[in-house]
Design a protein around this motif. Structure first.
Motif, PDB file in Angstrom:
ATOM      1  N   ARG A 111       0.867  -1.465  -0.170  1.00 47.69           N
ATOM      2  CA  ARG A 111       0.123  -0.034   0.011  1.00 47.69           C
ATOM      3  C   ARG A 111       0.559   1.425  -0.303  1.00 47.69           C
ATOM      4  NH1 ARG A 111      -4.105   1.480   4.566  1.00 47.69           N
ATOM      5  NH2 ARG A 111      -4.782   3.471   3.393  1.00 47.69           N
ATOM      6  N   ARG A 112       2.052   1.499   0.521  1.00 46.04           N
ATOM      7  CA  ARG A 112       3.047   2.199   0.309  1.00 46.04           C
ATOM      8  C   ARG A 112       3.194   3.196  -0.620  1.00 46.04           C
ATOM      9  NH1 ARG A 112       7.005  -0.207   4.706  1.00 46.04           N
ATOM     10  NH2 ARG A 112       4.980   0.490   7.139  1.00 46.04           N
ATOM     11  N   PRO A 113       3.279   2.592  -1.742  1.00 42.96           N
ATOM     12  CA  PRO A 113       4.093   2.473  -3.215  1.00 42.96           C
ATOM     13  C   PRO A 113       2.587   3.617  -3.927  1.00 42.96           C
ATOM     14  CG  PRO A 113       4.833   0.677  -3.250  1.00 42.96           C
ATOM     15  CD  PRO A 113       3.947   0.747  -1.526  1.00 42.96           C
ATOM     16  N   LEU A 114       1.658   2.824  -2.950  1.00 42.11           N
ATOM     17  CA  LEU A 114       0.022   4.100  -3.589  1.00 42.11           C
ATOM     18  C   LEU A 114      -0.013   5.275  -3.421  1.00 42.11           C
ATOM     19  CD1 LEU A 114      -1.099   1.123  -4.504  1.00 42.11           C
ATOM     20  CD2 LEU A 114      -3.656   2.953  -3.207  1.00 42.11           C
ATOM     21  N   ALA A 115       0.945   5.576  -1.761  1.00 36.61           N
ATOM     22  CA  ALA A 115       0.518   7.632  -1.715  1.00 36.61           C
ATOM     23  C   ALA A 115       1.018   8.291  -2.543  1.00 36.61           C
ATOM     24  CB  ALA A 115       0.569   7.282  -0.538  1.00 36.61           C
ATOM     25  N   GLY A 116       2.595   7.409  -2.448  1.00 33.62           N
ATOM     26  CA  GLY A 116       3.330   7.960  -3.647  1.00 33.62           C
ATOM     27  C   GLY A 116       3.181   8.110  -4.671  1.00 33.62           C
ATOM     28  N   VAL A 117       2.156   7.421  -5.909  1.00 34.25           N
ATOM     29  CA  VAL A 117       1.662   7.628  -7.275  1.00 34.25           C
ATOM     30  C   VAL A 117       0.562   8.350  -6.773  1.00 34.25           C
ATOM     31  CG1 VAL A 117       0.559   6.446  -8.602  1.00 34.25           C
ATOM     32  CG2 VAL A 117       2.358   5.054  -7.718  1.00 34.25           C
ATOM     33  N   THR A 118      -0.150   8.473  -6.032  1.00 37.57           N
ATOM     34  CA  THR A 118      -1.833   9.609  -6.198  1.00 37.57           C
ATOM     35  C   THR A 118      -0.492  10.188  -5.195  1.00 37.57           C
ATOM     36  OG1 THR A 118      -2.952   7.364  -4.593  1.00 37.57           O
ATOM     37  CG2 THR A 118      -3.606   9.825  -4.236  1.00 37.57           C
ATOM     38  N   ALA A 119       0.019  11.717  -4.726  1.00 37.44           N
ATOM     39  CA  ALA A 119       0.182  12.208  -4.597  1.00 37.44           C
ATOM     40  C   ALA A 119       1.020  13.079  -5.881  1.00 37.44           C
ATOM     41  CB  ALA A 119       1.497  12.582  -3.135  1.00 37.44           C
ATOM     42  N   LEU A 120       2.111  11.794  -6.673  1.00 35.59           N
ATOM     43  CA  LEU A 120       2.808  12.392  -7.918  1.00 35.59           C
ATOM     44  C   LEU A 120       1.223  12.850  -8.949  1.00 35.59           C
ATOM     45  CD1 LEU A 120       5.120  13.099  -9.360  1.00 35.59           C
ATOM     46  CD2 LEU A 120       4.772  10.880 -10.577  1.00 35.59           C
ATOM     47  N   ALA A 121       0.798  11.949  -8.615  1.00 33.54           N
ATOM     48  CA  ALA A 121      -0.867  12.518  -9.838  1.00 33.54           C
ATOM     49  C   ALA A 121      -0.870  13.901  -9.329  1.00 33.54           C
ATOM     50  CB  ALA A 121      -1.734  11.300 -10.141  1.00 33.54           C
ATOM     51  N   ALA A 122      -1.655  14.115  -8.339  1.00 31.69           N
ATOM     52  CA  ALA A 122      -2.111  15.242  -7.731  1.00 31.69           C
ATOM     53  C   ALA A 122      -1.092  16.474  -8.134  1.00 31.69           C
ATOM     54  CB  ALA A 122      -2.512  15.378  -6.405  1.00 31.69           C
ATOM     55  N   VAL A 123       0.022  16.533  -7.722  1.00 32.48           N
ATOM     56  CA  VAL A 123       1.155  17.379  -8.306  1.00 32.48           C
ATOM     57  C   VAL A 123       1.129  18.093  -9.393  1.00 32.48           C
ATOM     58  CG1 VAL A 123       3.595  17.997  -8.013  1.00 32.48           C
ATOM     59  CG2 VAL A 123       1.940  16.965  -6.203  1.00 32.48           C
ATOM     60  N   SER A 124       0.797  16.735 -10.822  1.00 32.62           N
ATOM     61  CA  SER A 124       1.092  16.706 -11.842  1.00 32.62           C
ATOM     62  C   SER A 124      -0.872  17.507 -12.375  1.00 32.62           C
ATOM     63  CB  SER A 124       0.740  15.616 -12.455  1.00 32.62           C
ATOM     64  OG  SER A 124       1.860  14.627 -11.727  1.00 32.62           O
ATOM     65  N   ALA A 125      -1.470  16.850 -11.445  1.00 31.85           N
ATOM     66  CA  ALA A 125      -3.026  18.217 -12.021  1.00 31.85           C
ATOM     67  C   ALA A 125      -2.186  19.472 -11.526  1.00 31.85           C
ATOM     68  CB  ALA A 125      -3.998  17.162 -11.449  1.00 31.85           C
ATOM     69  N   VAL A 126      -2.438  19.820 -10.405  1.00 28.84           N
ATOM     70  CA  VAL A 126      -1.958  20.592  -9.702  1.00 28.84           C
ATOM     71  C   VAL A 126      -1.240  21.606 -10.775  1.00 28.84           C
ATOM     72  CG1 VAL A 126      -1.289  22.666  -8.243  1.00 28.84           C
ATOM     73  CG2 VAL A 126      -2.790  20.650  -7.446  1.00 28.84           C
ATOM     74  N   ALA A 127      -0.157  20.946 -11.317  1.00 24.66           N
ATOM     75  CA  ALA A 127       0.760  22.122 -12.331  1.00 24.66           C
ATOM     76  C   ALA A 127      -0.125  22.183 -13.914  1.00 24.66           C
ATOM     77  CB  ALA A 127       2.264  21.239 -12.330  1.00 24.66           C
ATOM     78  N   VAL A 128      -0.650  20.844 -14.380  1.00 23.73           N
ATOM     79  CA  VAL A 128      -0.963  20.690 -15.831  1.00 23.73           C
ATOM     80  C   VAL A 128      -1.734  22.233 -16.045  1.00 23.73           C
ATOM     81  CG1 VAL A 128      -2.103  20.236 -17.290  1.00 23.73           C
ATOM     82  CG2 VAL A 128      -0.684  19.132 -16.521  1.00 23.73           C
ATOM     83  N   THR A 129      -2.805  22.121 -14.916  1.00 25.82           N
ATOM     84  CA  THR A 129      -3.908  23.372 -14.213  1.00 25.82           C
ATOM     85  C   THR A 129      -3.064  24.357 -14.519  1.00 25.82           C
ATOM     86  OG1 THR A 129      -5.632  21.618 -13.598  1.00 25.82           O
ATOM     87  CG2 THR A 129      -5.534  24.144 -13.211  1.00 25.82           C
ATOM     88  N   ALA A 130      -2.666  24.967 -13.427  1.00 28.33           N
ATOM     89  CA  ALA A 130      -2.072  26.276 -13.264  1.00 28.33           C
ATOM     90  C   ALA A 130      -0.995  26.243 -14.746  1.00 28.33           C
ATOM     91  CB  ALA A 130      -0.482  26.124 -12.249  1.00 28.33           C
ATOM     92  N   TRP A 131      -0.686  25.799 -15.628  1.00 32.18           N
ATOM     93  CA  TRP A 131       0.263  25.455 -16.793  1.00 32.18           C
ATOM     94  C   TRP A 131      -0.637  26.134 -17.908  1.00 32.18           C
ATOM     95  CZ3 TRP A 131      -0.626  22.801 -21.683  1.00 32.18           C
ATOM     96  CH2 TRP A 131       1.112  23.052 -22.617  1.00 32.18           C
ATOM     97  N   GLN A 132      -2.090  25.512 -17.530  1.00 35.57           N
ATOM     98  CA  GLN A 132      -2.872  26.075 -19.007  1.00 35.57           C
ATOM     99  C   GLN A 132      -3.945  27.626 -18.697  1.00 35.57           C
ATOM    100  OE1 GLN A 132      -6.082  22.914 -18.369  1.00 35.57           O
ATOM    101  NE2 GLN A 132      -5.127  21.513 -20.617  1.00 35.57           N
ATOM    102  N   ILE A 133      -3.888  27.557 -17.428  1.00 38.82           N
ATOM    103  CA  ILE A 133      -4.456  29.064 -16.681  1.00 38.82           C
ATOM    104  C   ILE A 133      -2.738  30.128 -17.152  1.00 38.82           C
ATOM    105  CG2 ILE A 133      -5.377  30.113 -14.918  1.00 38.82           C
ATOM    106  CD1 ILE A 133      -5.910  27.810 -13.369  1.00 38.82           C
ATOM    107  N   THR A 134      -2.215  29.409 -17.082  1.00 41.60           N
ATOM    108  CA  THR A 134      -1.535  31.127 -17.294  1.00 41.60           C
ATOM    109  C   THR A 134      -0.698  31.063 -18.992  1.00 41.60           C
ATOM    110  OG1 THR A 134       0.263  29.085 -16.414  1.00 41.60           O
ATOM    111  CG2 THR A 134       0.207  31.135 -15.051  1.00 41.60           C
ATOM    112  N   GLY A 135      -1.370  29.175 -19.005  1.00 45.97           N
ATOM    113  CA  GLY A 135      -0.997  29.894 -21.099  1.00 45.97           C
ATOM    114  C   GLY A 135      -1.735  30.290 -21.691  1.00 45.97           C
ATOM    115  N   ARG A 136      -3.224  30.576 -21.357  1.00 41.93           N
ATOM    116  CA  ARG A 136      -3.637  31.139 -22.272  1.00 41.93           C
ATOM    117  C   ARG A 136      -4.027  32.548 -21.781  1.00 41.93           C
ATOM    118  NH1 ARG A 136      -8.489  26.348 -22.960  1.00 41.93           N
ATOM    119  NH2 ARG A 136      -6.568  25.190 -23.489  1.00 41.93           N
TER     120      ARG A 136
END
Length: 72
Positions: free
Chosen positions: A47-72
């Motif tokens: 179960r431990r790797p799942l927390a890391g994968v979830t955190a990475l996915a969340a950070v990636s989603a925030v980064a993509v959202t921020a990039w889309q907001i600032t890029g447009r």
């Protein structure tokens, strides 16, 4: 007296058999918690790797959202 001795020996044999059965059941009962503990440890390790994968996915989603907001 001989009959009393035979009856006593038979009673002791029966008690000895019952005690042996109780010891055998106790040994099996003692082994169960150790087995459960090992299974829980393996589940926790899986179960431990799942927390890391979830955190990475969340950070990636925030980064993509921020990039889309600032890029447009």
């Amino acid at each position: 007296m001989e009959r009393l001795r035979g009856t006593t020996e038979a009673g002791f044999a029966r008690v000895d058999g019952s005690l042996a059965l109780l010891v055998q059941r106790s040994d099996r009962t003692d082994a169960r918690p150790a087995d459960h503990e090992a299974r829980l440890d393996s589940l926790e390790r899986a179960r431990r790797p799942l927390a890391g994968v979830t955190a990475l996915a969340a950070v990636s989603a925030v980064a993509v959202t921020a990039w889309q907001i600032t890029g447009r």
